[in-house]
Each structure stands twice: as structure tokens, then as C-alpha cells.
Scaffold this motif. Structure first.
Motif, PDB file in Angstrom:
ATOM      1  N   TYR A   3       5.876  10.624   5.077  1.00 18.92           N
ATOM      2  CA  TYR A   3       6.903  10.960   6.060  1.00 18.92           C
ATOM      3  C   TYR A   3       6.491  10.266   7.373  1.00 18.92           C
ATOM      4  O   TYR A   3       5.302  10.131   7.651  1.00 18.92           O
ATOM      5  CB  TYR A   3       7.014  12.491   6.254  1.00 18.92           C
ATOM      6  N   GLY A   4       7.453   9.879   8.199  1.00 16.97           N
ATOM      7  CA  GLY A   4       7.138   9.178   9.448  1.00 16.97           C
ATOM      8  C   GLY A   4       7.026  10.101  10.646  1.00 16.97           C
ATOM      9  O   GLY A   4       6.313  11.106  10.608  1.00 16.97           O
ATOM     10  N   PRO A   5       7.768   9.825  11.731  1.00 16.21           N
ATOM     11  CA  PRO A   5       7.575  10.566  12.983  1.00 16.21           C
ATOM     12  C   PRO A   5       8.391  11.856  13.073  1.00 16.21           C
ATOM     13  O   PRO A   5       9.506  11.936  12.568  1.00 16.21           O
ATOM     14  CB  PRO A   5       8.095   9.571  14.032  1.00 16.21           C
TER      15      PRO A   5
ATOM     16  N   PHE B 167       6.706  18.300   7.640  1.00 17.34           N
ATOM     17  CA  PHE B 167       5.571  17.685   6.926  1.00 17.34           C
ATOM     18  C   PHE B 167       5.412  18.339   5.547  1.00 17.34           C
ATOM     19  O   PHE B 167       5.174  17.665   4.550  1.00 17.34           O
ATOM     20  CB  PHE B 167       4.268  17.861   7.720  1.00 17.34           C
ATOM     21  N   ARG B 168       5.561  19.692   5.493  1.00 19.81           N
ATOM     22  CA  ARG B 168       5.329  20.370   4.206  1.00 19.81           C
ATOM     23  C   ARG B 168       6.405  20.003   3.181  1.00 19.81           C
ATOM     24  O   ARG B 168       6.117  19.816   2.010  1.00 19.81           O
ATOM     25  CB  ARG B 168       5.234  21.897   4.390  1.00 19.81           C
ATOM     26  N   ASN B 169       7.649  19.865   3.647  1.00 17.26           N
ATOM     27  CA  ASN B 169       8.701  19.416   2.720  1.00 17.26           C
ATOM     28  C   ASN B 169       8.311  18.084   2.098  1.00 17.26           C
ATOM     29  O   ASN B 169       8.475  17.862   0.889  1.00 17.26           O
ATOM     30  CB  ASN B 169      10.040  19.235   3.465  1.00 17.26           C
ATOM     31  N   ALA B 170       7.812  17.189   2.946  1.00 18.21           N
ATOM     32  CA  ALA B 170       7.421  15.856   2.451  1.00 18.21           C
ATOM     33  C   ALA B 170       6.248  15.966   1.474  1.00 18.21           C
ATOM     34  O   ALA B 170       6.221  15.308   0.423  1.00 18.21           O
ATOM     35  CB  ALA B 170       7.049  14.963   3.634  1.00 18.21           C
ATOM     36  N   PHE B 171       5.278  16.821   1.808  1.00 17.42           N
ATOM     37  CA  PHE B 171       4.103  17.024   0.935  1.00 17.42           C
ATOM     38  C   PHE B 171       4.551  17.531  -0.434  1.00 17.42           C
ATOM     39  O   PHE B 171       4.144  17.008  -1.479  1.00 17.42           O
ATOM     40  CB  PHE B 171       3.165  18.024   1.613  1.00 17.42           C
ATOM     41  N   LEU B 172       5.436  18.540  -0.414  1.00 18.76           N
ATOM     42  CA  LEU B 172       5.869  19.133  -1.693  1.00 18.76           C
ATOM     43  C   LEU B 172       6.669  18.122  -2.518  1.00 18.76           C
ATOM     44  O   LEU B 172       6.611  18.143  -3.749  1.00 18.76           O
ATOM     45  CB  LEU B 172       6.699  20.401  -1.439  1.00 18.76           C
ATOM     46  N   LEU B 173       7.384  17.226  -1.853  1.00 16.81           N
ATOM     47  CA  LEU B 173       8.164  16.222  -2.589  1.00 16.81           C
ATOM     48  C   LEU B 173       7.310  15.046  -3.070  1.00 16.81           C
ATOM     49  O   LEU B 173       7.801  14.207  -3.805  1.00 16.81           O
ATOM     50  CB  LEU B 173       9.300  15.681  -1.709  1.00 16.81           C
ATOM     51  N   GLY B 174       6.049  14.957  -2.633  1.00 19.21           N
ATOM     52  CA  GLY B 174       5.177  13.900  -3.169  1.00 19.21           C
ATOM     53  C   GLY B 174       4.528  13.004  -2.145  1.00 19.21           C
ATOM     54  O   GLY B 174       3.745  12.120  -2.501  1.00 19.21           O
ATOM     55  N   CYS B 175       4.834  13.182  -0.849  1.00 21.04           N
ATOM     56  CA  CYS B 175       4.214  12.323   0.171  1.00 21.04           C
ATOM     57  C   CYS B 175       2.736  12.675   0.348  1.00 21.04           C
ATOM     58  O   CYS B 175       2.338  13.826   0.161  1.00 21.04           O
ATOM     59  CB  CYS B 175       4.934  12.478   1.509  1.00 21.04           C
ATOM     60  N   VAL B 176       1.945  11.677   0.734  1.00 21.98           N
ATOM     61  CA  VAL B 176       0.500  11.924   0.916  1.00 21.98           C
ATOM     62  C   VAL B 176       0.126  12.126   2.377  1.00 21.98           C
ATOM     63  O   VAL B 176      -1.007  12.513   2.677  1.00 21.98           O
ATOM     64  CB  VAL B 176      -0.350  10.780   0.325  1.00 21.98           C
ATOM     65  N   GLY B 177       1.051  11.832   3.305  1.00 29.16           N
ATOM     66  CA  GLY B 177       0.723  11.993   4.713  1.00 29.16           C
ATOM     67  C   GLY B 177       1.954  11.796   5.573  1.00 29.16           C
ATOM     68  O   GLY B 177       3.061  11.608   5.070  1.00 29.16           O
TER      69      GLY B 177
ATOM     70  N   GLN C  62       0.836  -1.215   0.000  1.00 35.28           N
ATOM     71  CA  GLN C  62       0.000   0.000   0.000  1.00 35.28           C
ATOM     72  C   GLN C  62       0.858   1.247   0.000  1.00 35.28           C
ATOM     73  O   GLN C  62       0.504   2.256  -0.587  1.00 35.28           O
ATOM     74  CB  GLN C  62      -0.897  -0.029   1.253  1.00 35.28           C
ATOM     75  N   GLY C  63       2.028   1.167   0.694  1.00 34.42           N
ATOM     76  CA  GLY C  63       2.846   2.371   0.793  1.00 34.42           C
ATOM     77  C   GLY C  63       4.089   2.129   1.623  1.00 34.42           C
ATOM     78  O   GLY C  63       4.328   1.018   2.119  1.00 34.42           O
ATOM     79  N   ILE C  64       4.867   3.192   1.754  1.00 33.75           N
ATOM     80  CA  ILE C  64       6.114   3.141   2.526  1.00 33.75           C
ATOM     81  C   ILE C  64       6.218   4.435   3.336  1.00 33.75           C
ATOM     82  O   ILE C  64       5.880   5.517   2.834  1.00 33.75           O
ATOM     83  CB  ILE C  64       7.345   3.026   1.601  1.00 33.75           C
ATOM     84  N   SER C  65       6.667   4.314   4.598  1.00 34.41           N
ATOM     85  CA  SER C  65       6.941   5.498   5.432  1.00 34.41           C
ATOM     86  C   SER C  65       8.426   5.586   5.733  1.00 34.41           C
ATOM     87  O   SER C  65       9.074   4.553   5.982  1.00 34.41           O
ATOM     88  CB  SER C  65       6.239   5.390   6.796  1.00 34.41           C
TER      89      SER C  65
ATOM     90  N   VAL D 105      13.733  10.700   1.300  1.00 33.38           N
ATOM     91  CA  VAL D 105      12.319  10.928   0.974  1.00 33.38           C
ATOM     92  C   VAL D 105      12.136  10.932  -0.549  1.00 33.38           C
ATOM     93  O   VAL D 105      11.223  10.286  -1.079  1.00 33.38           O
ATOM     94  CB  VAL D 105      11.798  12.247   1.594  1.00 33.38           C
ATOM     95  N   ALA D 106      13.042  11.623  -1.250  1.00 34.90           N
ATOM     96  CA  ALA D 106      12.883  11.706  -2.714  1.00 34.90           C
ATOM     97  C   ALA D 106      13.003  10.318  -3.344  1.00 34.90           C
ATOM     98  O   ALA D 106      12.229   9.958  -4.239  1.00 34.90           O
ATOM     99  CB  ALA D 106      13.939  12.655  -3.288  1.00 34.90           C
TER     100      ALA D 106
END
Ligand SMILES: CC(=O)SCCNC(=O)CCNC(=O)[C@H](O)C(C)(C)COP(=O)(O)OP(=O)(O)OC[C@H]1O[C@@H](n2cnc3c(N)ncnc32)[C@H](O)[C@@H]1OP(=O)(O)O
Ligand SMILES: O=CC(=O)O
Ligand SMILES: [Mg+2]
Length: 356
Positions: A245-247, A261-271, A175-178, A229-230
Motif C-alpha cells: 500500500y502507498g501513502p 494499512f491493515r486492510n492492505a496487510f490482510l489482502l496480501g501486501c507486505v508493507g 521487486q514490487g509494486i505500490s 489493491v486486490a
């Protein structure tokens, strides 16, 4: 490696058909709770009203002498709670631990119909996912489950990062990876003792302006997690699964948490994970596209017509590629707005404003 022809075949007689698509459901925050902690457990029904995913954690942060209590607590909570639209996930203990076999046997046979996703920590390669895949199929068959359980891997070993592409494609259940920055830092022998986030020592400095090497030189703190992350995002995107992104362990520092969190969002993470109730709204805000961005993206899509060619909007060139970027934002906004009337209203208001 299974033959491509057999990839979607059940791995045990009587197990449900593995999924061909990962279901589209909001998962902006994966909220961790210890099911053996009575105070946290009591908050679950209320938390279910404001979280996309609730995760009963059995692994790290649960003391060794509380492992059985956490597992039993999760079984009772799952049976007693109406989660509504909120997904219920669990993080089981690591595959080399004395607890994981009982975690999987108990959870799948007792509450397999309530669980959506099983998070597997410390994944090192595709072999770990293959092991879980077969075991889950056997247990699903035993439990008579009709829907397949999904699997989520935590990227938190050096070996896992080296093998992230094969992990992402190891099973149709993926389903995904953190990102797990704490264990990953230890595995890599990085010299940060923080749980996620930046480090003031990891920086670049502007050139010297004169003879004095200390005079007038600005430093910029860098992101320790950018590469991982990338790379994780690419591995997930190429396999049609979701990156997170994780903890972020500095609970008090809500400002830096939002930045990470926003860095992760901008790079493509969903949560991202929320470890404390205070992080839930941060994740919700960050991983929902802003109304202004959605309004802009809708405008570009509308003005681009069939999506080909080039146009100028407010001095900015738009073409086939930028319209695809805008569709990513609008598709996510529509998915989230479908279950969130407040967000839907904010997106519509911003769109009207930009049109007027
Ligand atoms: C590296 C990794 O593996 S990260 C993932 C594993 N770690 C975790 O899952 C940690 C989860 N979070 C926690 O254990 C806790 O939030 C802690 C230990 C960080 C802080 O806990 P506390 O010191 O109790 O925080 P605080 O006093 O601010 O809590 C306020 C209230 O929220 C509750 N609370 C805190 N965290 C959570 C949570 N994750 N879920 C539900 N309720 C919570 C507390 O029980 C407390 O309840 P009360 O008002 O009834 O007493
Ligand atoms: O499990 C998460 C981590 O950061 O380690
Ligand atoms: Mg970890």
C-alpha cells in the motif's frame, strides 16, 4: 517481449546478471524523506535504526527548484551513512520529467552500490520498465556494479492499472509494486481530494424499514481502493514480486491509517509507505503478524502432521488448504523474527501459552 531464453540475460555488456529471486528482507515500512531537507536528512542515521526501508524521495513533494539539491543530498547521505540492515531505496522523477535522466545517471554511477531498489513513478505499461531496465544495465556496467539494482513501480495511472500484470512481469529486476492513490485518483478522474484512505460519501446503505426512506437505515463506508489493491496483489503474486500500500496523507489520523494499512496487510501486501515518523510504528505493528495469529498457525501446522487430510481444532476444520494459509503467516513471522529479537520472543511466548 524478450524471448523466455533471454529473460535473465544482462541487457548490457558488463552489467551484472539480473536476479532470479527477489531477496527476502523485511520491508514493512518504506519511509520517505526529502534528502534536500536538512532537518529530515539529519534524522536519517536514527531512522535507519528503526525502519526496514529508507527512501530518498526525488519526485512529488520535492519542489521543482529543489530537485538538484535533493539528488545531491541523497548522494551525500548514502556515502556518509551506515544503514546497517536497513535498505536504501530512492524514488526518481517520472520518466517524462526533465530530471529523471540525471537522477538515474547520477545515482547509479555515484551510489549504485548503496542502493537496493529504484522506485519508478507513474508507470503506464511494460514499455516504461523495459526502458529503465536497459538504461540501468548500461549504467551498472559503466559503474562496475556487481549486484543488479531492483525496480519498483508505482501503480498510479489508469493505464498502469489496466496493464498491471504485464508491468509486474516486465523484467527480472521487478521487486514490487505500490499503490499510489493520489495520482491514481487524478488519473482516473475520481472525485476525492484525499491522499489515500476512505471517503464518507462512498458507502452502502441498508434497505428501508418502512415508508420513511430516512428512518433506521445504517450506512457503511466502503474501501475505495479494494479493487486496485486486490488486482495489484494478484499481479505481484503471479510474478513472484511484492505488493505494497502507498501513502496515507492524513498524518494526524493514526487510527484510520492503521485501518488502511491493515486492510492492505490482510489482502496480501507486505508493507506501506510512511510519510512521517509517526507512521513508522503503525506499519511495523500492522505488517508483523500478531503473536496470537502466529501461535495459532504454528499449532495448526503441528497438528496437521504431513499437511494432508482434515482435523478439527477448537471446533474449526483444518485441511491441506488451511495449513498453507498458516504457513504463509509462519514464514513471514520467521523472516521478521530472524532480525527482531523482541518479535521472536513475543511469538515464542504466545506459542508456549497456546500449547499449555
Ligand atoms: C502522494 C505522494 O507522492 S506521497 C510521497 C511524497 N510525500 C512525502 O514524501 C512527504 C514526506 N513528509 C513530509 O514532507 C512531512 O512529514 C510533512 C510535510 C507531511 C509534515 O512535515 P512537518 O509539518 O514538518 O511535520 P512535523 O512538524 O510533525 O514534523 C516533526 C519533525 O519530524 C520531521 N519529519 C517530518 N516528516 C519526516 C520524514 N518523512 N522523515 C524524517 N523526518 C520527518 C520534521 O522535519 C520535524 O523535525 P524537527 O522536530 O527537527 O523540526
Ligand atoms: O505517489 C503516490 C501517489 O499516491 O500518487
Ligand atoms: Mg504519485
Amino acid at each position: 517481449m524478450r524471448s523466455p531464453k533471454d529473460f535473465f540475460a544482462p541487457l548490457a555488456v558488463g552489467a551484472p546478471q539480473p536476479p532470479r529471486q527477489i531477496p527476502v528482507r523485511p520491508s514493512r515500512m518504506i519511509h520517505f524523506f526529502d534528502p534536500g531537507n536538512e532537518k529530515m536528512a539529519a534524522k536519517v542515521p536514527d531512522l535507519a535504526k528503526k525502519t526496514d526501508v529508507l527512501l530518498g524521495n526525488l519526485e512529488d513533494a520535492v519542489r521543482a527548484d529543489r530537485k538538484e539539491a535533493a539528488r545531491a543530498g541523497l548522494v551525500s547521505i548514502a556515502k556518509a551513512t551506515d544503514f546497517g540492515r536497513t535498505q536504501l531505496w530512492t524514488r526518481v522523477n517520472s520518466l517524462d520529467s526533465p530530471w529523471v535522466l540525471d537522477d538515474l545517471i547520477t545515482l547509479v554511477t555515484e551510489i549504485g552500490d548503496k542502493l537496493d531498489v529504484i522506485m519508478i513513478p507513474k508507470v503506464e505499461g511494460a514499455q516504461d520498465i523495459h526502458y529503465v531496465d536497459r538504461l540501468l544495465a548500461q549504467l551498472e556496467a559503466r559503474a562496475g556494479l556487481t549486484e543488479p539494482l531492483l525496480v519498483h513501480a508505482i501503480l498510479e495511472t489508469a493505464s498502469g492499472v489496466a496493464n498491471v500484470e504485464e508491468i509486474a512481469g516486465a523484467s527480472p529486476r521487478m521487486q514490487g509494486i505500490s499503490l499510489g492513490p493520489a495520482d491514481l485518483a487524478a488519473s482516473r478522474r475520481m472525485k476525492t481530494t484525499r491522499v489515500g484512505g476512505g471517503h464518507p460519501g462512498y458507502l452502502v446503505r441498508t434497505d428501508p424499514v418502512g415508508e420513511d426512506l430516512n428512518e433506521g437505515r445504517t450506512t457503511y463506508q466502503q474501501d475505495l481502493w479494494h479493487y486496485t489493491v486486490a488486482r495489484m496483489v494478484d499481479a505481484c503474486a503471479m510474478n513472484g514480486i511484492l505488493p505494497y500500500y502507498g501513502p496515507f496523507g492524513d498524518i494526524r489520523d493514526v487510527v484510520a491509517c492503521e485501518d488502511q494499512f491493515r486492510n492492505a496487510f490482510l489482502l496480501g501486501c507486505v508493507g506501506a509507505w510512511s510519510l512521517h515518523p509517526v507512521q513508522i510504528d503503525i506499519a511495523k505493528k500492522v505488517f508483523s503478524p500478531s503473536p496470537a495469529d502466529v501461535a495459532w498457525a504454528r499449532r495448526v501446522i503441528a497438528e496437521m502432521g504431513d499437511g494432508t487430510g482434515a482435523v478439527m481444532i477448537d471446533g474449526k476444520m483444518q485441511d491441506d488448504a488451511s495449513v498453507k494459509q498458516c504457513r504463509v503467516v509462519v514464514e513471514l513471522a520467521d523472516e521478521l523474527a530472524a532480525t527482531d529479537p523482541e518479535l521472536a520472543a513475543a511469538y515464542d511466548a504466545a506459542t508456549k501459552e497456546i500449547q499449555s
